[in-house]
Structures are given as structure tokens and as C-alpha cells.
Design a protein around this motif. Structure first.
Motif, PDB file in Angstrom:
ATOM      1  N   PHE A 201       2.037  -9.436 -10.000  1.00  0.00           N
ATOM      2  CA  PHE A 201       2.659  -9.230  -8.684  1.00  0.00           C
ATOM      3  C   PHE A 201       2.829  -7.740  -8.423  1.00  0.00           C
ATOM      4  CE2 PHE A 201       3.919 -13.414  -7.104  1.00  0.00           C
ATOM      5  CZ  PHE A 201       3.617 -14.194  -8.214  1.00  0.00           C
ATOM      6  N   GLY A 202       2.055  -7.202  -7.473  1.00  0.00           N
ATOM      7  CA  GLY A 202       2.153  -5.799  -7.091  1.00  0.00           C
ATOM      8  C   GLY A 202       1.102  -4.963  -7.780  1.00  0.00           C
ATOM      9  N   LEU A 203       0.375  -4.149  -7.000  1.00  0.00           N
ATOM     10  CA  LEU A 203      -0.671  -3.310  -7.593  1.00  0.00           C
ATOM     11  C   LEU A 203      -0.427  -1.839  -7.269  1.00  0.00           C
ATOM     12  CD1 LEU A 203      -3.357  -3.963  -9.256  1.00  0.00           C
ATOM     13  CD2 LEU A 203      -4.509  -3.035  -7.253  1.00  0.00           C
ATOM     14  N   GLY A 204       0.567  -1.277  -7.950  1.00  0.00           N
ATOM     15  CA  GLY A 204       0.739   0.174  -7.962  1.00  0.00           C
ATOM     16  C   GLY A 204       0.308   0.666  -9.334  1.00  0.00           C
ATOM     17  N   LEU A 228      -1.182  -5.970   0.669  1.00  0.00           N
ATOM     18  CA  LEU A 228      -2.069  -4.977   1.280  1.00  0.00           C
ATOM     19  C   LEU A 228      -3.523  -5.230   0.914  1.00  0.00           C
ATOM     20  CD1 LEU A 228       0.039  -1.781   0.644  1.00  0.00           C
ATOM     21  CD2 LEU A 228      -0.360  -2.893   2.843  1.00  0.00           C
ATOM     22  N   GLU A 229      -4.360  -5.301   1.947  1.00  0.00           N
ATOM     23  CA  GLU A 229      -5.778  -5.574   1.718  1.00  0.00           C
ATOM     24  C   GLU A 229      -6.417  -4.470   0.858  1.00  0.00           C
ATOM     25  OE1 GLU A 229      -8.142  -5.825   5.244  1.00  0.00           O
ATOM     26  OE2 GLU A 229      -9.869  -6.647   4.157  1.00  0.00           O
ATOM     27  N   SER A 230      -6.004  -3.221   1.130  1.00  0.00           N
ATOM     28  CA  SER A 230      -6.593  -2.105   0.370  1.00  0.00           C
ATOM     29  C   SER A 230      -6.312  -2.259  -1.123  1.00  0.00           C
ATOM     30  CB  SER A 230      -6.036  -0.784   0.882  1.00  0.00           C
ATOM     31  OG  SER A 230      -4.621  -0.772   0.787  1.00  0.00           O
ATOM     32  N   LYS A 231      -5.124  -2.716  -1.453  1.00  0.00           N
ATOM     33  CA  LYS A 231      -4.774  -2.917  -2.857  1.00  0.00           C
ATOM     34  C   LYS A 231      -5.585  -4.081  -3.455  1.00  0.00           C
ATOM     35  CE  LYS A 231      -1.378   0.109  -3.489  1.00  0.00           C
ATOM     36  NZ  LYS A 231      -0.009  -0.196  -3.815  1.00  0.00           N
ATOM     37  N   ARG A 232      -5.698  -5.138  -2.686  1.00  0.00           N
ATOM     38  CA  ARG A 232      -6.444  -6.299  -3.200  1.00  0.00           C
ATOM     39  C   ARG A 232      -7.905  -5.932  -3.454  1.00  0.00           C
ATOM     40  NH1 ARG A 232      -3.627  -8.756   0.975  1.00  0.00           N
ATOM     41  NH2 ARG A 232      -5.532  -9.172   2.153  1.00  0.00           N
ATOM     42  N   LYS A 233      -8.458  -5.079  -2.595  1.00  0.00           N
ATOM     43  CA  LYS A 233      -9.848  -4.647  -2.800  1.00  0.00           C
ATOM     44  C   LYS A 233      -9.971  -3.846  -4.093  1.00  0.00           C
ATOM     45  CE  LYS A 233     -11.974  -4.519   1.741  1.00  0.00           C
ATOM     46  NZ  LYS A 233     -12.132  -3.704   2.935  1.00  0.00           N
ATOM     47  N   MET A 234      -8.982  -2.991  -4.350  1.00  0.00           N
ATOM     48  CA  MET A 234      -9.040  -2.145  -5.551  1.00  0.00           C
ATOM     49  C   MET A 234      -8.800  -2.943  -6.830  1.00  0.00           C
ATOM     50  SD  MET A 234      -7.193   1.467  -4.715  1.00  0.00           S
ATOM     51  CE  MET A 234      -6.027   1.028  -3.449  1.00  0.00           C
ATOM     52  N   ALA A 235      -8.130  -4.079  -6.696  1.00  0.00           N
ATOM     53  CA  ALA A 235      -7.690  -4.828  -7.881  1.00  0.00           C
ATOM     54  C   ALA A 235      -8.844  -5.150  -8.824  1.00  0.00           C
ATOM     55  CB  ALA A 235      -6.995  -6.116  -7.444  1.00  0.00           C
ATOM     56  N   GLY A 239      -9.910  -4.964 -13.215  1.00  0.00           N
ATOM     57  CA  GLY A 239     -10.143  -6.153 -14.035  1.00  0.00           C
ATOM     58  C   GLY A 239      -9.646  -7.450 -13.441  1.00  0.00           C
ATOM     59  N   ALA A 240      -9.104  -7.398 -12.227  1.00  0.00           N
ATOM     60  CA  ALA A 240      -8.638  -8.645 -11.600  1.00  0.00           C
ATOM     61  C   ALA A 240      -9.834  -9.552 -11.305  1.00  0.00           C
ATOM     62  CB  ALA A 240      -7.887  -8.338 -10.309  1.00  0.00           C
ATOM     63  N   THR A 241      -9.628 -10.853 -11.460  1.00  0.00           N
ATOM     64  CA  THR A 241     -10.689 -11.815 -11.142  1.00  0.00           C
ATOM     65  C   THR A 241     -10.445 -12.485  -9.793  1.00  0.00           C
ATOM     66  OG1 THR A 241      -9.490 -13.529 -12.362  1.00  0.00           O
ATOM     67  CG2 THR A 241     -11.194 -12.297 -13.568  1.00  0.00           C
ATOM     68  N   HIS A 242      -9.182 -12.524  -9.352  1.00  0.00           N
ATOM     69  CA  HIS A 242      -8.822 -13.147  -8.076  1.00  0.00           C
ATOM     70  C   HIS A 242      -7.706 -12.329  -7.430  1.00  0.00           C
ATOM     71  CE1 HIS A 242     -10.407 -16.368 -10.636  1.00  0.00           C
ATOM     72  NE2 HIS A 242     -10.793 -16.984  -9.532  1.00  0.00           N
ATOM     73  N   THR A 243      -7.615 -12.438  -6.110  1.00  0.00           N
ATOM     74  CA  THR A 243      -6.496 -11.792  -5.416  1.00  0.00           C
ATOM     75  C   THR A 243      -5.893 -12.767  -4.408  1.00  0.00           C
ATOM     76  OG1 THR A 243      -7.934 -10.875  -3.709  1.00  0.00           O
ATOM     77  CG2 THR A 243      -7.475  -9.463  -5.614  1.00  0.00           C
ATOM     78  N   LYS A 354      -8.537   6.353 -13.294  1.00  0.00           N
ATOM     79  CA  LYS A 354      -8.679   5.516 -12.098  1.00  0.00           C
ATOM     80  C   LYS A 354      -7.350   5.302 -11.380  1.00  0.00           C
ATOM     81  CE  LYS A 354     -12.304   2.234 -13.283  1.00  0.00           C
ATOM     82  NZ  LYS A 354     -12.414   0.797 -13.556  1.00  0.00           N
ATOM     83  N   LEU A 355      -6.253   5.532 -12.095  1.00  0.00           N
ATOM     84  CA  LEU A 355      -4.937   5.278 -11.498  1.00  0.00           C
ATOM     85  C   LEU A 355      -4.566   6.332 -10.456  1.00  0.00           C
ATOM     86  CD1 LEU A 355      -2.966   4.423 -14.764  1.00  0.00           C
ATOM     87  CD2 LEU A 355      -3.717   2.795 -13.033  1.00  0.00           C
TER      88      LEU A 355
END
Ligand code: ZN
Ligand code: ZN
Length: 385
Positions: A201-204, A228-235, A239-243, A354-355
């Protein structure tokens, strides 16, 4: 000595999510390093949400004005008496948990829980006095004994971790808080195993580090929840597999469909602030026997975690053998975590670079916090020349 520093004069705003220009940048008198103290030429300091809680008043400190910044790195300029582990010219990370090395927690390898932590939000430095003063003599506290949105700081030797010199100090800074907290929350506090389903939960900076760690641990499915769509795109880069967009679909429903109703083995909460109902939404995604790790800070008057009745509530918390764990600095010792993460970075096993989404000058600190609140960055970093 004089130095430029970012500080807040007092706490308290109406909307904790709204950016404003209440962080000031100005000159302070900086004390010479005394016994046990180190004078550090700061080179970088990450923009972490915790400083914002000091500004908003969600986590008030005992003395304002307060110099902000607690994710710093730099080069030692001078040392006071009784400092042996660093010398001028050494590269160092600054840690907001000044581990004493002698209390029962330090002795047991849990430096992140050192008894010194109790004083982190107090006014003076550990010697009982202030190392920063405004021109009119007003005492300025240093958040977490650091206050390192500053050209230079004088801090206790136990807040200073010696590091290798072949890593950019902006990368080193991240290991002082966000990267180590997120990574450790997934590797030390959560028991992620190969094949697991993990919900982040949360992509900072913390969330992205937790996702990298979940991937490292061999999780099969890593679901990132962020509005935020921008965060989901970066996820996916981490290594994220789903958003999931929580404004379109509840994370609970998404995880149920993904796992045929079995639910996740682990959820990690690093949202901007931990409120009972938001943490409850994360809890609702875990299975019986699963665990929720909460990492974000809460308002000081928050006193519960919602265990939604649709998950069986408090009854099934027990009968379903569910676990809720807190996580401070990712459950590991700064003196161990910082050099280890830098080694992983140099070996190519951990993409700390990358962070960093954007860098700022000290004068741009309010813009940095505005961008953080708007979710523009994974991590912003203030760099000093
Ligand atoms: Zn932080
Ligand atoms: Zn200790």
C-alpha cells in the motif's frame, strides 16, 4: 559557525495533505563540535514524509523552531573529543536512531529500538543543550537529533555511520531512512517466502523499496495499491506484478479475484499517514495466518487499527491466527543495514538509484514537499554543493 538550514517555526495546519510554504530557509549559529560530537558537511538529504508530520503537527516535537531533515549523508569536517570511529574526510550516513550500543535492545541486535529513541522528538541534543540558534538567540531543535536539511550539522557520534566512499552520497542518504525502512519491513518484519502474494500500500521511497525486497525474497505476486496513475506505472519497474487504483476497485476485491479468494500472505502499509480505516483496508487483504506490517507514522492521538467485521473482525484475528506488526526502520540496526544495503547496491542487487526521482536545492525545499504531497516523486533529494 554559521550554516543555512531548513526549519519550521511552529506546527499546525488545517490540511495535512496540502502543501504550503511554511518551511523556512535561513542562517543559524552552529556550535563547535563538543565531546562525542561530529561536524558534518552535508551533501544530500532525502525528502521523507516524517518531517512533514513535524510541520503539520501530526507528530509534534517538544520544541519549535525545529530544524528538519533526517535522511542525510555527508563528509566529516571535524570531530570533538572522544570520537574514534570517524575522522575528517570520511563519508558518513546520518541515522535518526542514535543507537547507544549498550541498552538491552542494542545488545540484542535491535538498535532500531534503542532507548535513546525516546528522546528523538525532544528539544535539545543529547548533551542537554542546543547546537543551533537563530540570530536573535532563539534555540532551534534538530529533528531526530539531526536537522540535516543544512549545509553543515553538528551531531552526536552515535548518529554517524561510516560508509564506503565509492557510492554517491545522495544514494547513501536514502539508506538513512526510506530505503532501509522499506526494504527491512519486507525482509525483517514480514516473513515473505518464495511464491507468496504481497500487497504493497503506497509507492513512495519506502513502498518502492519494500516492493524490491518482496521481489528479492521470491514473492510470486506483488500488488501495488496507489491512487496515482504515475505511481502505478512506475511500480512495475521495481518488481510489481499487478497494480490497483483504490478509487476504482477495493484492494480487497482485487486480491480476492487474483487469489481465488485465498487472499494475500502479507500486506505492507506505507501510505502517507496510518489512520485506522486505511490500515483496516490493508488488513482486509490478508489471509488467515497472514500478516500486516504497518510502517507509516500515525497521528499521536490515533489509538486503534480497524479489523473489518467482514474479515471476521477481532474474533477472526485470533481464530484466523492473523498478525499485525509495527516496523521501525525496517526492524534492523542502522549500523548493519546501511553498509549492507550499499554493498548490495554496488553488487548490482539493489537498484537504489531508481528511487531518486528528482533533486532540489535547499531553497527549493517547499517545492520538494509540494511535489511529495502531490505524489510526483518516488523520492526527492535535496543536494548541497
Ligand atoms: Zn524518514
Ligand atoms: Zn541502545
Amino acid at each position: 559557525m554559521k550554516t543555512e538550514v531548513a526549519y519550521v517555526e511552529d506546527s499546525g495546519i488545517d490540511d495535512r495533505y496540502e502543501a504550503h510554504d511554511s518551511i523556512k530557509v535561513g542562517e543559524v549559529d552552529l556550535a563547535e563540535p563538543g565531546v562525542n560530537e561530529v561536524h558534518v558537511d552535508v551533501k544530500a538529504c532525502g525528502i521523507c514524509h516524517s518531517d512533514w508530520h513535524v510541520v503539520s503537527g501530526d507528530n509534534e516535537v517538544e520544541h519549535y523552531p525545529c530544524a528538519l531533515g533526517h535522511e542525510g549523508a555527508g563528509v566529516v569536517k571535524a570531530t570533538g573529543e572522544a570520537v574514534e570511529h570517524v575522522e575528517p574526510g570520511d563519508h558518513v550516513a546520518l541515522t535518526w536512531m542514535p543507537a547507544c550500543g549498550k541498552c538491552e535492545f542494542c545488545a540484542n541486535g535491535r538498535q532500531e529500538l534503542c532507548v535513546r529513541g525516546a528522546g528523538m522528538l525532544q528539544g535539545p541534543q543529547m548533551h542537554g543543550d542546543y547546537n543551533m540558534h537563530l540570530e536573535d538567540g532563539t534555540e532551534v531543535s534538530q529533528y531526530a537529533y539531526l536537522g540535516c536539511y543544512a549545509d553543515e550539522v553538528v551531531v552526536h557520534k552515535d548518529s554517524v555511520v561510516s560508509v564506503r566512499e565509492d557510492v554517491d552520497l545522495s544514494i547513501v542518504a536514502l539508506t538513512g531512512c526510506g530505503a532501509a525502512t522499506g526494504f527491512g519491513s519486507a525482509t525483517n518484519r514480514a516473513n515473505i517466502e518464495p511464491g507468496d502474494t504481497v500487497v504493497q500500500f503506497g509507492l513512495g521511497g519506502l513502498g518502492a523499496s519494500a516492493v524490491m525486497a518482496a521481489d528479492y525474497q521470491g514473492a510470486d505476486r506483488i500488488v501495488v495499491v496507489d491512487p496515482l496513475e504515475s505511481k502505478r506505472k512506475m511500480a512495475h519497474e521495481f518488481g510489481a506484478t499487478h497494480t490497483v487504483d483504490p478509487e476504482e476497485e477495493t484492494p480487497e476485491e482485487f486480491v480476492a479475484s487474483l487469489t481465488d479468494g485465498r487472499m494475500a500472505d502479507c500486506a505492507i502499509f506505507t501510505g502517507s499517514i496510518a489512520l485506522p480505516e486505511e490500515v483496516g483496508e490493508a488488513y482486509a487483504t490478508i489471509r488467515n495466518g497472514g500478516e500486516l506490517v504497518t510502517v507509516s507514522s500515525s497521528p499521536l492521538d490515533a489509538d486503534r487499527i480497524d479489523l473489518p467485521v467482514r474479515t471476521g473482525g477481532l474474533f477472526n484475528f485470533t481464530m484466523g491466527e492473523r498478525t499485525v506488526k509495527g516496523s521501525l526502520y525496517g526492524g534492523w540496526a542502522p549500523n548493519y543495514a546501511i553498509p549492507r544495503m550499499l554493498e548490495m547496491y554496488k553488487e548490482g542487487d539493489l537498484a537504489l538509484d531508481k528511487l531518486v526521482s528528482q533533486t532540489y536545492s535547499l531553497d527549493e525545499i517547499n517545492q520538494g514537499y509540494s511535489d511529495m504531497l502531490e505524489g510526483k516523486n518516488i523520492r526527492g533529494v535535496v543536494e548541497f554543493s
